[in-house]
Every structure is written in structure tokens, then in C-alpha cells.
Design a protein around this motif. Structure first.
Motif, mmCIF file in Angstrom:
data_model
loop_
_atom_site.group_PDB
_atom_site.id
_atom_site.type_symbol
_atom_site.label_atom_id
_atom_site.label_comp_id
_atom_site.label_asym_id
_atom_site.label_seq_id
_atom_site.Cartn_x
_atom_site.Cartn_y
_atom_site.Cartn_z
ATOM 1 N N ARG A 246 -3.065 -6.368 2.170
ATOM 2 C CA ARG A 246 -4.485 -6.639 1.879
ATOM 3 C C ARG A 246 -4.952 -5.841 0.675
ATOM 4 N NH1 ARG A 246 -5.200 -5.869 7.461
ATOM 5 N NH2 ARG A 246 -6.617 -4.102 7.125
ATOM 6 N N THR A 247 -4.479 -4.600 0.579
ATOM 7 C CA THR A 247 -4.857 -3.761 -0.561
ATOM 8 C C THR A 247 -4.373 -4.372 -1.871
ATOM 9 O OG1 THR A 247 -4.809 -1.758 0.782
ATOM 10 C CG2 THR A 247 -4.616 -1.467 -1.603
ATOM 11 N N ILE A 248 -3.144 -4.875 -1.843
ATOM 12 C CA ILE A 248 -2.604 -5.528 -3.043
ATOM 13 C C ILE A 248 -3.482 -6.704 -3.452
ATOM 14 C CG2 ILE A 248 -0.685 -6.919 -3.936
ATOM 15 C CD1 ILE A 248 1.189 -5.221 -2.200
ATOM 16 N N LEU A 249 -3.836 -7.541 -2.475
ATOM 17 C CA LEU A 249 -4.622 -8.743 -2.778
ATOM 18 C C LEU A 249 -6.035 -8.396 -3.235
ATOM 19 C CD1 LEU A 249 -3.426 -11.015 0.180
ATOM 20 C CD2 LEU A 249 -2.641 -11.028 -2.199
ATOM 21 N N PHE A 250 -6.608 -7.352 -2.652
ATOM 22 C CA PHE A 250 -7.934 -6.900 -3.097
ATOM 23 C C PHE A 250 -7.864 -6.349 -4.518
ATOM 24 C CE2 PHE A 250 -9.462 -6.788 1.416
ATOM 25 C CZ PHE A 250 -10.649 -7.479 1.216
ATOM 26 N N ASP A 251 -6.823 -5.548 -4.790
ATOM 27 C CA ASP A 251 -6.680 -4.976 -6.137
ATOM 28 C C ASP A 251 -6.479 -6.056 -7.191
ATOM 29 O OD1 ASP A 251 -7.054 -2.423 -5.260
ATOM 30 O OD2 ASP A 251 -4.936 -1.864 -5.228
ATOM 31 N N LEU A 252 -5.870 -7.178 -6.771
ATOM 32 C CA LEU A 252 -5.660 -8.297 -7.695
ATOM 33 C C LEU A 252 -6.881 -9.215 -7.777
ATOM 34 C CD1 LEU A 252 -1.980 -9.254 -6.781
ATOM 35 C CD2 LEU A 252 -2.775 -8.186 -8.890
ATOM 36 N N ASP A 253 -7.951 -8.848 -7.045
ATOM 37 C CA ASP A 253 -9.192 -9.650 -7.029
ATOM 38 C C ASP A 253 -8.926 -11.083 -6.580
ATOM 39 O OD1 ASP A 253 -10.707 -7.494 -8.011
ATOM 40 O OD2 ASP A 253 -10.225 -8.001 -10.081
ATOM 41 N N PHE A 254 -7.936 -11.243 -5.694
ATOM 42 C CA PHE A 254 -7.563 -12.611 -5.320
ATOM 43 C C PHE A 254 -8.588 -13.270 -4.404
ATOM 44 C CE2 PHE A 254 -4.993 -15.746 -2.838
ATOM 45 C CZ PHE A 254 -4.814 -16.630 -3.885
ATOM 46 N N MET B 192 13.365 3.632 -6.179
ATOM 47 C CA MET B 192 12.456 3.564 -7.325
ATOM 48 C C MET B 192 11.125 4.224 -6.993
ATOM 49 S SD MET B 192 13.138 -0.281 -8.793
ATOM 50 C CE MET B 192 13.248 -1.145 -7.234
ATOM 51 N N TYR B 193 10.656 5.049 -7.924
ATOM 52 C CA TYR B 193 9.383 5.754 -7.768
ATOM 53 C C TYR B 193 8.510 5.484 -8.988
ATOM 54 C CZ TYR B 193 11.647 8.651 -4.149
ATOM 55 O OH TYR B 193 12.288 9.100 -3.033
ATOM 56 N N GLY B 194 7.213 5.393 -8.763
ATOM 57 C CA GLY B 194 6.317 5.173 -9.893
ATOM 58 C C GLY B 194 4.909 5.641 -9.630
ATOM 59 N N GLN B 195 4.199 5.921 -10.709
ATOM 60 C CA GLN B 195 2.771 6.213 -10.657
ATOM 61 C C GLN B 195 2.070 5.298 -11.649
ATOM 62 O OE1 GLN B 195 3.340 10.942 -10.281
ATOM 63 N NE2 GLN B 195 1.198 10.372 -10.544
ATOM 64 N N GLU B 196 0.943 4.728 -11.212
ATOM 65 C CA GLU B 196 0.171 3.837 -12.067
ATOM 66 C C GLU B 196 -1.303 3.968 -11.702
ATOM 67 O OE1 GLU B 196 -1.401 1.523 -14.680
ATOM 68 O OE2 GLU B 196 0.747 2.022 -14.761
ATOM 69 N N ILE B 197 -2.151 4.000 -12.716
ATOM 70 C CA ILE B 197 -3.572 4.251 -12.471
ATOM 71 C C ILE B 197 -4.398 2.971 -12.421
ATOM 72 C CG2 ILE B 197 -4.188 4.554 -14.911
ATOM 73 C CD1 ILE B 197 -5.966 6.901 -13.996
ATOM 74 N N LEU B 198 -3.963 1.899 -13.101
ATOM 75 C CA LEU B 198 -4.739 0.659 -13.149
ATOM 76 C C LEU B 198 -4.547 -0.158 -11.872
ATOM 77 C CD1 LEU B 198 -4.013 -0.423 -16.835
ATOM 78 C CD2 LEU B 198 -6.021 0.781 -15.957
ATOM 79 N N ASP B 199 -5.642 -0.649 -11.306
ATOM 80 C CA ASP B 199 -5.607 -1.337 -10.017
ATOM 81 C C ASP B 199 -4.637 -2.509 -9.996
ATOM 82 O OD1 ASP B 199 -7.473 0.406 -9.052
ATOM 83 O OD2 ASP B 199 -9.184 -0.945 -9.260
ATOM 84 N N LYS B 200 -4.796 -3.433 -10.940
ATOM 85 C CA LYS B 200 -3.988 -4.655 -10.916
ATOM 86 C C LYS B 200 -2.518 -4.365 -11.176
ATOM 87 C CE LYS B 200 -7.549 -8.074 -11.924
ATOM 88 N NZ LYS B 200 -7.968 -9.218 -12.756
ATOM 89 N N SER B 201 -2.251 -3.497 -12.129
ATOM 90 C CA SER B 201 -0.857 -3.150 -12.425
ATOM 91 C C SER B 201 -0.205 -2.499 -11.214
ATOM 92 C CB SER B 201 -0.795 -2.206 -13.629
ATOM 93 O OG SER B 201 -1.369 -2.798 -14.764
ATOM 94 N N TYR B 202 -0.937 -1.600 -10.570
ATOM 95 C CA TYR B 202 -0.430 -0.926 -9.375
ATOM 96 C C TYR B 202 -0.134 -1.936 -8.264
ATOM 97 C CZ TYR B 202 -0.786 1.488 -4.886
ATOM 98 O OH TYR B 202 -0.562 1.930 -3.608
ATOM 99 N N CYS C 289 2.949 -3.910 -8.988
ATOM 100 C CA CYS C 289 4.132 -3.053 -8.863
ATOM 101 C C CYS C 289 4.508 -2.844 -7.399
ATOM 102 C CB CYS C 289 3.875 -1.703 -9.544
ATOM 103 S SG CYS C 289 5.330 -0.645 -9.604
ATOM 104 N N VAL C 290 3.503 -2.595 -6.555
ATOM 105 C CA VAL C 290 3.774 -2.418 -5.120
ATOM 106 C C VAL C 290 4.388 -3.690 -4.544
ATOM 107 C CG1 VAL C 290 2.712 -2.097 -2.853
ATOM 108 C CG2 VAL C 290 2.021 -0.647 -4.762
ATOM 109 N N ALA C 291 3.815 -4.818 -4.920
ATOM 110 C CA ALA C 291 4.365 -6.093 -4.445
ATOM 111 C C ALA C 291 5.806 -6.265 -4.908
ATOM 112 C CB ALA C 291 3.501 -7.242 -4.954
ATOM 113 N N ASN C 292 6.052 -5.914 -6.157
ATOM 114 C CA ASN C 292 7.400 -6.000 -6.724
ATOM 115 C C ASN C 292 8.377 -5.162 -5.907
ATOM 116 O OD1 ASN C 292 9.490 -6.552 -8.450
ATOM 117 N ND2 ASN C 292 8.545 -5.674 -10.262
ATOM 118 N N MET C 293 7.966 -3.945 -5.536
ATOM 119 C CA MET C 293 8.845 -3.063 -4.756
ATOM 120 C C MET C 293 9.083 -3.618 -3.352
ATOM 121 S SD MET C 293 9.661 -0.751 -6.888
ATOM 122 C CE MET C 293 9.372 -1.890 -8.260
#
Length: 727
Positions: A120-128, A243-253, A256-260
Motif C-alpha cells: 500500500r505504501t508503494i502504491l500511495f507513494d506512486l500516487d496510483f 541489495m541495499y539502497g537509500q533513496e529520498i524521493l517518494d516515487k523513486s523509492y 525501487c522497493v517494488a523492484n526488490m
């Protein structure tokens, strides 16, 4: 390792054309409702939803059944039942949603909100959720859902590697534009850097069951770490790659989470945190780091994220509330100045954080064998003066022998910028031949033109270019495209070069006027500042004090000029003492400082001012004048003649001065003014990487007679054209 690791190309054996074609066909149905560059707002979330739905298909009924019995079933239990790090508690899926077209928007919203919180967080961050209403109003929601329901993305038919290729290919297609380029690095550039990283110092990745951690702390949508994962996996499919990552932008993050999750990775290893403020993985070290930090991102000032400056300047750990703990340094940005100097927090100019990201990458690497590839623009190579943070960071990199190579790529290679790009290859395990050396690889001519431009991207690397760059790096030999230098070549000492104090002195109208026009006595009296301060209302206490001083000094300064003008003559003094005595006699008992406690104190201060300031202001350099000396008999330096020379530490300073300075200034006085102790620390040793200088080739201008002939030909053509338009 040159013999063992061959160049890795795109894996052509994985055919994803059918799935990608289906997705692109669906995207085309958005025409009219969305602009082409906005198709990703629907397509990327729908791919994520469909992949997760397909993955959950076998265990979905069990999860729904358990949730019906107890809608407060703990998250961990539902994830265990689903077999994944996510789940959905609704009886709906995309196929079943087709059965209720009249309520499809409402049902689809319910279905999406029945996913576990991480999805849900992913979809909210993507403004879906905002797109559902838009699609429904355009009568396209049912159409899109029907088409995606027919897209088979089941893990049984599409394994994580293949799914990653599909997802990244679609993502690339909708990210290759001017705006999205901020978080997307061209895939061929990433492949090139991974090839270089694995070309040597990576023997351990072949060990069965090897645990390998790969990090990107400005990870965007995760393309760089995903590519690294895929390439290592092809070398050793038994390796456990995290794989580890840090990202500050909502949509990019979110992407990326979905990708992982799609790749079966732990989504908790992707954190939405500002890397400049927080180390999201304090207990982890990394075998490889690969990054493309944002260019020109401010870390301090009005445009920086609140609090970033405090974390960086104090090199601070966060407390439990996420605020910087002052006094205890983390060690990311704090290093010794030189090998034996004091520690200093090294920060670049406030408007560009690239070198902060680079320091963080080195901080997170395994100190035994960690390797990193960091993409930058030209700024980190040479910006900043000798004592600047940028210069001292480069000095630290070189003194600790962390730079293996710098690769110069062609321009117009990236989507959002046409400028030239560089890559730093950093390592804690240089092979013996590389130790104490830096390799420059000039790949600026390695490109092929694209058939169709994408934003600023007009050039691309071919497989042959990637192979060539990898071979140039791994062979570690000098040639047309590869130069190798000792570390000292890029470190330099800044010497101040003076001339002896030789001046003549005279009271003339020209020199008096110079005192007024040049404002050389502005600390005593400044008419422009006086006028500026007089306009302040109200006026702060500090400025009021300065205003009072200038108002007090104004009539005294005018009287000083008046006395000088009344004593103009043609006498030129070539010995300072004689001229000082003349000034003392003209201004006997004259007090320029009535604010002093006593008259005597003011007169004594006036005599010093006459000697140090007025006398110098009435002088000119004269090589026939007496050379002024100190008490020990050495020549007094004339600070107005100061020049600087940057001398590579690979060269003996005396030889440099003999060759470069003495022919032009025979009486030069070199002074190395570095002081690394006490409060008044002065740093005069710096470093830079002037990459283009070492590959510059002089091209002689066209001969004049050739140019004249060309001009005549053009003139004839113009004359002929003008006759055609004559009436």
C-alpha cells in the motif's frame, strides 16, 4: 583477473519481447487521457500489482480464509502463509474485478487497500490511487484491468531475473526523458561500470554460497544495484547477493522497493532516508558500492533539506529522535589533514554534495576488499582552491591510495544532461601494480550515435566500447587512451612568491588621489560605507558603532588629505626612513584617533598608521630603490607583489622555480606558508585531477592563405546570390 572475467554483455538469451510488447500495447490505450510521458503513472503500478497478484495466486485463498476467521491476524503470520514478504486479504483479483464493471472503481480501490502495508505504501507513494478516478472517468479503468489480467507474470513462468529485466525495460522506456533522468542511469553505462568493478580484485565472488552485499545510497529506482546483482549472479548462481539502497524521493523509492520485492529481495534493505543525514545500515559493510549521486544538490543553505547541514558539518550520529548528536563524530566526513595533521570535517561547497556521497560510499565499504564505482560530473575532479573542502577530500583520497582509476565518458550520454561524465573507481584492495598510482582512461570518443535522441541522450556505448574500456582498465598499460601517474602527480603545494620590498616614496597629487580613489584606508574611513550606514533606520548596534567611528574620522581624514596636498613636491625618496621622518614632521602631534583613552595613545597610534599605511599608500615599486631588510638582514617581502605557484609534489620545488619563475622574476622570494597547528591553521597542500589536460592535443590553426581563399569563395557565392535578387 583479466583472463578469468570476460566482458559481460546484455544477456540476449533472456527473451522478454512478448511481455514488453503486451505492456506497450496496453500503454497505447492511455492515449488521449494521458500524455505519453505520463503513461508510467499507470503502467508501472499496474505491472507491480499484476506481478504481486500472480506471485500470491497459490496461497491467496489460505490468506483470505485466515483473515476471514480473524481480521486481526498478525502481519507476520499472514506473510508466512502467503510465502512472501507481502499478501492480500481481499477475494478480488484483476480477473474477478471484470465481473462488476458498474462498481469497478470502488472494488479496485478496496482490492488495492487489502494488500499488506508495504505494498500500500508503494502504491500511495506512486500516487496510483489518484489515477483510479481519472481512468474510471475516461472509461478506461475496466479496459486496463482486463488487459493486465491477461498478462502472465507468474513466478512459475517468469523467474525473478527475467521479471527484473521486464520491469527495468519498461521502466527505462518511461524514464528516458528529461525529467526522469534525475534518477535513471543509462543501462549500458551501468554495465560498463560493473564490468570494471568485476575486472579485478573480485576473485572471492566465485566462492560457492558466497555472501555479497551491494549498496547504492542514491539508488533511485534501483537499476544500478539490480544490474550488479544480475551480473554477479551470472558468474556465480550459488552466491547469496543482497541489495541495499537509500533513496529520498517518494516515487523513486516506491519503484525501487517494488523492484526488490519482484526480485525476491528483502524490501527492508531499501530505506527512504537522506543519505547525507543518516546511515540507514550502520551495522553493514559492503563488498561493492555503485552510485550515481545527484549533481549540484545543495547540502547547506536555503535550498537544502532542513537539518542536513547540521549532520554534515558535525559529522554527526542521529539520536533516537533523528536529530544530530553533537560532539561525537561518525567518521564519514572527518579525516586527517595530511598524514600527520589534525582531523578536520571535509565538506565541499554548499551547493554540490557529490563528494559527500563519495565519502559515504568509502565509509560503507568493507575496508579489506571493498570496491566502488561513483559517477560524477567534472566538479569533483578540480573545483575549489587549495584549502577548500573539495581539494582536501581529493588529497585524503590520494594519501590513502583509494583511487584506482578515473574514466572520462563522452558527452550527451545521459538523459538529463549533455555534459561530460566521469567515473571514479575506488578500492581498498588495489593490486600491487596499482598501488600508489592513478589511471586515467579517456573514453570520450567511445560512442555511437543513437537513431533517436532521448532527452539530452544522443550517444550510447556499444558492447565493443564497453569491452574496450574494460580491457584498458584491466590491462593497466599506458597508450593513447590510458595514462598512469603516481599519486603525487595530482597533489601540489601552493607557494607564495614575492619580490623584495623596493619602493620609492613621494607626495604628489597622483598618489594622494590614489589614496582617495582606491579606498586603501577604508578601515579608517570609508565614505561609501558611511553613506550606506546612514540610510539604515533602525540601525543595529554593531553598524551604529561603525557609523560613529566613520563620522568621527571623516573631518580628520579630510584634514590629513589637506595637509598632504599643501606639501606636494617633486622629491622622490628611495629610502623609506627618510620619507617616514618627513611624514612625522608634517603630522607632529596630529591625532587621527581621538577615541583612544589618552592623547598620547592616539598620537602614538597615528605615528604607526603613518608608517604602515600612509607611507605605503604614497609609494610605488622601484627596482632602483633600496632593498628593505628585516633585523636578521634578509629581504623584507613586498606583499603587494604576491603571486602563487602550484607545484606538483612529484617535482622538486627548486627546479620548478628555476625553470618557471626565475626567467621572469629573477629576485623572487618563495614562501611555503602552511601551518597545521594552532588556531590560525593555514593549509597550502591540495589536490586536483585535471583530466582533460593530460589528453589535450594541440591542433594548429588553418594557414592564412587557405582562410583567405575560403573567404574569397564565400564572397563570390554571396555576390552571385545577391545578383539573383536584383530587380
Amino acid at each position: 583477473m583479466v583472463e578469468k572475467i570476460k566482458t559481460l554483455y546484455e544477456d540476449k538469451s533472456i527473451n522478454i519481447s512478448q511481455e514488453v510488447k503486451m505492456v506497450l500495447d496496453i500503454a497505447n490505450k492511455l492515449r488521449g487521457t494521458y500524455k505519453a510521458e505520463d503513461y508510467q503513472d499507470v503502467i508501472i503500478p499496474m505491472i507491480i500489482i499484476r506481478r504481486f497478484e500472480c506471485a500470491l495466486e497459490e496461497t491467496k485463498d489460505k490468506v483470505v480464509e485466515r483473515f476471514k476467521k480473524d481480521n486481526e491476524t498478525p502481519d507476520k503470520i499472514l506473510k508466512r502463509i502467503s510465502g512472501f514478504d507481502f499478501y492480500n486479504t481481499s477475494e478480488f483479483d484483476l480477473k474477478k474485478l471484470e465481473e462488476s464493471p458498474d462498481t469497478i472503481a470502488k472494488d479496485f480501490d478496496f482490492y488495492l487497500k487489502s494488500f499488506s502495508q508495504n505494498i500500500r505504501t508503494i502504491l500511495f507513494d506512486l500516487d496510483f490511487f489518484d489515477q483510479i478516478k481519472k481512468l474510471d472517468n475516461a472509461n478506461k479503468l475496466l479496459l486496463i484491468i482486463k488487459d493486465f489480467a491477461r498478462l502472465d507474470l507468474s513466478p512459475k513462468t517468469v523467474d525473478p531475473i527475467r521479471m527484473g529485466y521486464i520491469f527495468e525495460d519498461v521502466l527505462r522506456r518511461y524514464s528516458e526523458n528529461v525529467n526522469a533522468g534525475d534518477h535513471y542511469t543509462p543501462r549500458e553505462v551501468v554495465r560498463c561500470l560493473v564490468n570494471v568493478l568485476l575486472a579485478e580484485g573480485s576473485e572471492d565472488i566465485y566462492e560457492p554460497g558466497k555472501i555479497i552485499k551491494v549498496g547504492d545510497f542514491a539508488c533511485g529506482t534501483g537499476g544500478m544495484i539490480s544490474t550488479t546483482y544480475d551480473f554477479i549472479h551470472r558468474h556465480n548462481n550459488s552466491a547469496k547477493i543482497y541489495m541495499y539502497g537509500q533513496e529520498i524521493l517518494d516515487k523513486s523509492y516506491a519503484v525501487c522497493v517494488a523492484n526488490m520485492l519482484i526480485k525476491g529481495q528483502d524490501s527492508r534493505n531499501i530505506q527512504q532516508k537522506n543519505t547525507l543525514k543518516y546511515d540507514a545500515f550502520p551495522d553493514d559493510e559492503f563488498r561493492f558500492v555503485i552510485m550515481n549521486p545527484p549533481f549540484g544538490t545543495p547540502w547547506s543553505g536555503d535550498k537544502a533539506e532542513t537539518g542536513t547541514s547540521d549532520f554534515v558539518k558535525n559529522d554527526a550520529y542521529p539520536d533516537d529522535e533523528g536529530k544530530p548528536v553533537k560532539g561525537k563524530k561518525m567518521g564519514r566526513f572527518t579525516h586527517k589533514v595530511g598524514k600527520d595533521g589534525p582531523e578536520m570535517t571535509m565538506t565541499p561547497t554548499s551547493g554540490d554534495a557529490q563528494l559527500l556521497f563519495m565519502q559515504h560510499a568509502l565509509y560503507k565499504l568493507n575496508k579489506k576488499n571493498g570496491r566502488a564505482a561513483i559517477i560524477t560530473n567534472g566538479s569533483p575532479l578540480f573545483s575549489g582552491g587549495t584549502s577548500s573542502g573539495e581539494s582536501q577530500i581529493r588529497r585524503w583520497l590520494l594519501e590513502n591510495d583509494l583511487v584506482e582509476a578515473i574514466i572520462g565518458f563522452p558527452d550527451q550520454l545521459f538523459y538529463n544532461t549533455g555534459i561530460s561524465i566521469y567515473a571514479f573507481i575506488l578500492s581498498y584492495n588495489k593490486r600491487p601494480e596499482r598501488q600508489g598510482k592513478v589511471q586515467f582512461i579517456n573514453a570520450t570518443s567511445f560512442y555511437q550515435k543513437m537513431r533517436k535522441s532521448m532527452g539530452n541522450k544522443r550517444n550510447e556505448l556499444s558492447d565493443e566500447h564497453i569491452k574496450k574500456i574494460t580491457e584498458l582498465y584491466a590491462s593497466f598499460e599506458e597508450n593513447e587512451y590510458s595514462k598512469i601517474f603516481p599519486n603525487e602527480e595530482f597533489m601540489y603545494q601552493e607557494f607564495s612568491v614575492y619580490q623584495p620590498m623596493q619602493r620609492n616614496y613621494q607626495i604628489s597629487e597622483e598618489r594622494i588621489q590614489n589614496i582617495i580613489d582606491s579606498n586603501v584606508l577604508s578601515n579608517y574611513y570609508d565614505p561609501d560605507k558611511l553613506e550606506e550606514l546612514g540610510l539604515l533606520d533602525p540601525i543595529p548596534a554593531k553598524e551604529k558603532k561603525e557609523l560613529d567611528k566613520f563620522q568621527l574620522h571623516e573631518p580628520l581624514f579630510e584634514e590629513l588629505i589637506k595637509i598632504l596636498r599643501s606639501n606636494i613636491d617633486d622629491t622622490v625618496y628611495k629610502e623609506p626612513k627618510l620619507f617616514e621622518n618627513k611624514l612625522f614632521s608634517l603630522f607632529k602631534d596630529f591625532n587621527l584617533y581621538p577615541e583612544e583613552k589618552t592623547e598620547k595613545a592616539g598620537i602614538n597610534k597615528t605615528k604607526k598608521y603613518l608608517k604602515d599605511k600612509i607611507s605605503f599608500a604614497l609609494s610605488k615599486i622601484d627596482k632602483t630603490a633600496v632593498i628593505q631588510t628585516k633585523r636578521d638582514g634578509s629581504a623584507e617581502i613586498d606583499k603587494s607583489t604576491k603571486d602563487t605557484e602550484l607545484i606538483p609534489m612529484s617535482e622538486e620545488p627548486s627546479k620548478y622555480f628555476e625553470r618557471e619563475v626565475k626567467p621572469f622574476v629573477p629576485d623572487y622570494i618563495p614562501v611555503f606558508e602552511e601551518n597545521l597547528t594552532g588556531r590560525n591553521m593555514s593549509i597550502k597542500t591540495g589536490a586536483e585531477f585535471p583530466f582533460t589536460r593530460y589528453f589535450y592535443e594541440y591542433q594548429a590553426p588553418e594557414k592564412s592563405d587557405v582562410l583567405i581563399n575560403e573567404f574569397k569563395e564565400v564572397s563570390k557565392e554571396l555576390t552571385s546570390l545577391m545578383k539573383e535578387f536584383d530587380v
